[in-house]
Write a protein that holds these residues in place. Sequence first.
Motif, PDB file in Angstrom:
ATOM      1  N   TRP A 151       0.801  -1.295  -0.012  1.00  0.00           N
ATOM      2  CA  TRP A 151       0.005  -0.085   0.031  1.00  0.00           C
ATOM      3  C   TRP A 151       0.946   1.068   0.131  1.00  0.00           C
ATOM      4  CZ3 TRP A 151      -0.672   3.943   3.743  1.00  0.00           C
ATOM      5  CH2 TRP A 151      -1.747   4.835   3.418  1.00  0.00           C
ATOM      6  N   LEU A 152       1.911   1.254   0.836  1.00  0.00           N
ATOM      7  CA  LEU A 152       2.816   2.306   0.821  1.00  0.00           C
ATOM      8  C   LEU A 152       3.588   2.540  -0.543  1.00  0.00           C
ATOM      9  CD1 LEU A 152       4.563   1.904   4.202  1.00  0.00           C
ATOM     10  CD2 LEU A 152       3.140   3.993   3.696  1.00  0.00           C
ATOM     11  N   LEU A 153       4.194   1.474  -1.126  1.00  0.00           N
ATOM     12  CA  LEU A 153       4.761   1.487  -2.256  1.00  0.00           C
ATOM     13  C   LEU A 153       3.767   2.200  -3.324  1.00  0.00           C
ATOM     14  CD1 LEU A 153       7.190   0.670  -3.744  1.00  0.00           C
ATOM     15  CD2 LEU A 153       6.243  -1.351  -4.452  1.00  0.00           C
ATOM     16  N   GLU A 154       2.699   1.648  -3.562  1.00  0.00           N
ATOM     17  CA  GLU A 154       1.687   2.037  -4.406  1.00  0.00           C
ATOM     18  C   GLU A 154       1.376   3.560  -4.290  1.00  0.00           C
ATOM     19  OE1 GLU A 154      -1.258  -0.115  -6.152  1.00  0.00           O
ATOM     20  OE2 GLU A 154      -0.013  -1.849  -6.606  1.00  0.00           O
ATOM     21  N   ASN A 155       1.365   3.776  -2.992  1.00  0.00           N
ATOM     22  CA  ASN A 155       0.772   5.266  -2.795  1.00  0.00           C
ATOM     23  C   ASN A 155       1.999   6.429  -3.066  1.00  0.00           C
ATOM     24  OD1 ASN A 155      -2.195   5.362  -2.184  1.00  0.00           O
ATOM     25  ND2 ASN A 155      -1.634   4.223  -1.008  1.00  0.00           N
ATOM     26  N   PHE A 156       3.153   5.860  -2.522  1.00  0.00           N
ATOM     27  CA  PHE A 156       4.396   6.672  -2.769  1.00  0.00           C
ATOM     28  C   PHE A 156       4.692   6.870  -4.346  1.00  0.00           C
ATOM     29  CE2 PHE A 156       5.300   6.445   1.752  1.00  0.00           C
ATOM     30  CZ  PHE A 156       5.359   7.862   1.816  1.00  0.00           C
ATOM     31  N   THR A 157       4.547   5.721  -5.025  1.00  0.00           N
ATOM     32  CA  THR A 157       4.639   5.637  -6.379  1.00  0.00           C
ATOM     33  C   THR A 157       3.697   6.711  -7.173  1.00  0.00           C
ATOM     34  OG1 THR A 157       5.475   3.500  -6.561  1.00  0.00           O
ATOM     35  CG2 THR A 157       4.649   4.289  -8.637  1.00  0.00           C
TER      36      THR A 157
END
Length: 179
Positions: A22-28
């Motif tokens: 979730w963090l990875l996708e949102n920071f991307t």
Amino acid sequence: MTDIIPFPALIFYFMVYAFFGWLLENFTSLATKGTFFKANFMKGPFKPMYGLAPVIFLIMIRPEMKFPAKLFLCLLIPTVVEYTSGWLLETFFKRKWWDYSRQPFHLHGHICPAYSLCWLFLAMICLTYIQPVMIWIYLSIEKVWLSFYPIILIYFIIEMLLAIKRHLPEQVGSSQPST
């Protein structure tokens, strides 16, 4: 890693990696589109695909495996999880949460070589650097975790059932507010 990973530990790893996803996708999304929150199947801060693939790694990849076999599984597992997830989401909910149709050599827009290589890279980082830390964290909190992991498991089951209900095509097109 031991031969058999206890079920409570698998739930812990699923939760942590689903949150990391979730963090990875949102920071991307923040880096590429300027907005932190990206559409999510679930309401909570978890991406189940990112939790499922590492759990499958932990079950299938053994420490004594040869490096080429590990490499192959680190490419195959997330690619299969991503394709299967994309196919299921599109088949049952008539919507794509991601679309690689503009990428070369994509398969139905669900997977493509460029992202499969990204997953390979992330999987190797996960297994080599992140998972040893996760094992240490889990072992440090195991006694406490065993007391409340059933609540986390129930949360994920309820969250998934509500997400399924919320995203069914007849719910999406209705005038009912989503839950």
